[in-house]
Write an enzyme that holds these catalytic residues in place. Structure first.
Site, mmCIF file in Angstrom:
data_model
loop_
_atom_site.group_PDB
_atom_site.id
_atom_site.type_symbol
_atom_site.label_atom_id
_atom_site.label_comp_id
_atom_site.label_asym_id
_atom_site.label_seq_id
_atom_site.Cartn_x
_atom_site.Cartn_y
_atom_site.Cartn_z
ATOM 1 N N HIS A 1 29.017 -28.097 81.664
ATOM 2 C CA HIS A 1 28.026 -27.549 80.725
ATOM 3 C C HIS A 1 28.615 -26.324 80.019
ATOM 4 O O HIS A 1 29.324 -25.514 80.634
ATOM 5 C CB HIS A 1 26.732 -27.179 81.454
ATOM 6 C CG HIS A 1 25.618 -26.884 80.510
ATOM 7 N ND1 HIS A 1 25.506 -25.674 79.857
ATOM 8 C CD2 HIS A 1 24.593 -27.653 80.060
ATOM 9 C CE1 HIS A 1 24.448 -25.717 79.055
ATOM 10 N NE2 HIS A 1 23.880 -26.906 79.157
ATOM 11 N N GLU B 1 26.788 -31.921 73.546
ATOM 12 C CA GLU B 1 25.869 -30.815 73.276
ATOM 13 C C GLU B 1 26.563 -29.743 72.441
ATOM 14 O O GLU B 1 27.247 -28.865 72.992
ATOM 15 C CB GLU B 1 25.424 -30.174 74.598
ATOM 16 C CG GLU B 1 24.727 -31.134 75.544
ATOM 17 C CD GLU B 1 23.912 -30.380 76.566
ATOM 18 O OE1 GLU B 1 22.687 -30.513 76.550
ATOM 19 O OE2 GLU B 1 24.490 -29.630 77.357
HETATM 20 P P1 PGA Z 1 18.195 -26.764 74.928
HETATM 21 O O1 PGA Z 1 19.373 -26.866 76.034
HETATM 22 O O2 PGA Z 1 17.430 -28.044 74.997
HETATM 23 O O3 PGA Z 1 17.395 -25.570 75.348
HETATM 24 O O4 PGA Z 1 18.854 -26.585 73.614
HETATM 25 C C1 PGA Z 1 20.108 -28.036 76.158
HETATM 26 C C2 PGA Z 1 21.119 -27.906 77.260
HETATM 27 O O5 PGA Z 1 21.779 -26.843 77.377
HETATM 28 O O6 PGA Z 1 21.318 -28.849 78.044
#
Ligand code: PGA
Length: 233
Positions: A90, A157
């Site tokens: 992440h 992401e």
């Molecule tokens: P968010 O976070 O939905 O608050 O943008 C996504 C994540 O970090 O998995």
């Protein structure tokens, strides 16, 4: 579709229990067939007595069975709750906790050997995107990672869309997921400001197999609404 909720550093042990019970009832009552994952804080891990298709995963663990790693948890602590799913790579762990690609690959290999389902996250910064190096950067985040692993799920992401309330544009997500699809057979998720009002559009993207959600999933009503609005895509 896959719907995954990442609690990050939010929610108490008591609320997590209530959350899982409510979510479990919602999934059963509405005969939701999607794969649902919840990643609570380490202090909130529990057996929960789930009767629907919800899987509880760990947001992080150190790649050891046990040992002297102050502040970390290992395999032994996950085994106690039957946890066989983990988030690795992440951006908050890469950027804030300074995890290197080498360490991330070490973690990946350890949990792969243990047969864990791994949601492996990648994502570029705004700077990288602006300099048109997105794909090159994303591929470098796969260094040392076995893309053929059968329990792999990849979450794209973009860092600039995380927690900002503004998700990446449909065309941008589409472009990246299609490029990833050329080399990645695993399910592909999108994450970054997914919410009940944009889930339909995101779920309709050709190579999008699901979503990884932070802020909009921390209240159970909101996560249920996202799952409901994403049906029939
Ligand atoms: P968010 O976070 O939905 O608050 O943008 C996504 C994540 O970090 O998995």
């Amino acid at each position: 579709m896959i719907y995954a909720s990442n609690f990050k550093t939010n929610n108490t042990r008591a609320y997590t229990k209530e959350y899982i019970n409510t979510l479990d009832d919602f999934i059963s009552e509405n005969s939701i067939k999607d794969e649902i994952y919840v990643f609570p804080t380490a202090t909130s891990l529990n057996m929960f007595g789930i009767s629907s298709n919800i899987t509880i995963g760990a947001q992080n663990a150190y790649p050891v069975k046990n040992g002297s790693y102050t502040g970390e948890i290992g395999l032994e602590q996950l085994d106690e709750f039957g946890i066989k799913t983990i988030l690795i790579g992440h951006s908050e762990r890469r950027e804030i906790l300074k995890e290197s690609q080498e360490f991330i690959a070490q973690k990946f290999n350890f949990f792969k050997e243990q047969g864990f389902r791994i949601i492996y996250c990648i994502g570029e910064t705004k700077e990288t995107r602006d300099s048109r190096k997105t794909m090159e950067y994303l591929w470098s985040e796969f260094d040392g990672i076995d893309l053929e692993y059968d329990k792999l799920i990849v979450a794209y992401e973009p860092i600039w869309a995380i927690g900002t309330g503004v998700s990446a544009k449909k065309e941008d997500i589409d472009e990246v997921l299609s490029a990833l699809r050329l080399r990645v057979k695993a399910p592909l998720l999108y994450g970054g400001s997914v919410k009940s009002t944009n889930i339909k559009e995101i779920a309709s993207i050709k190579d999008c197999d699901g979503v990884l959600i932070g802020s909009a999933s921390w209240k159970v009503e909101s996560f249920c609404e996202i799952i409901k609005n994403g049906q029939n895509q």
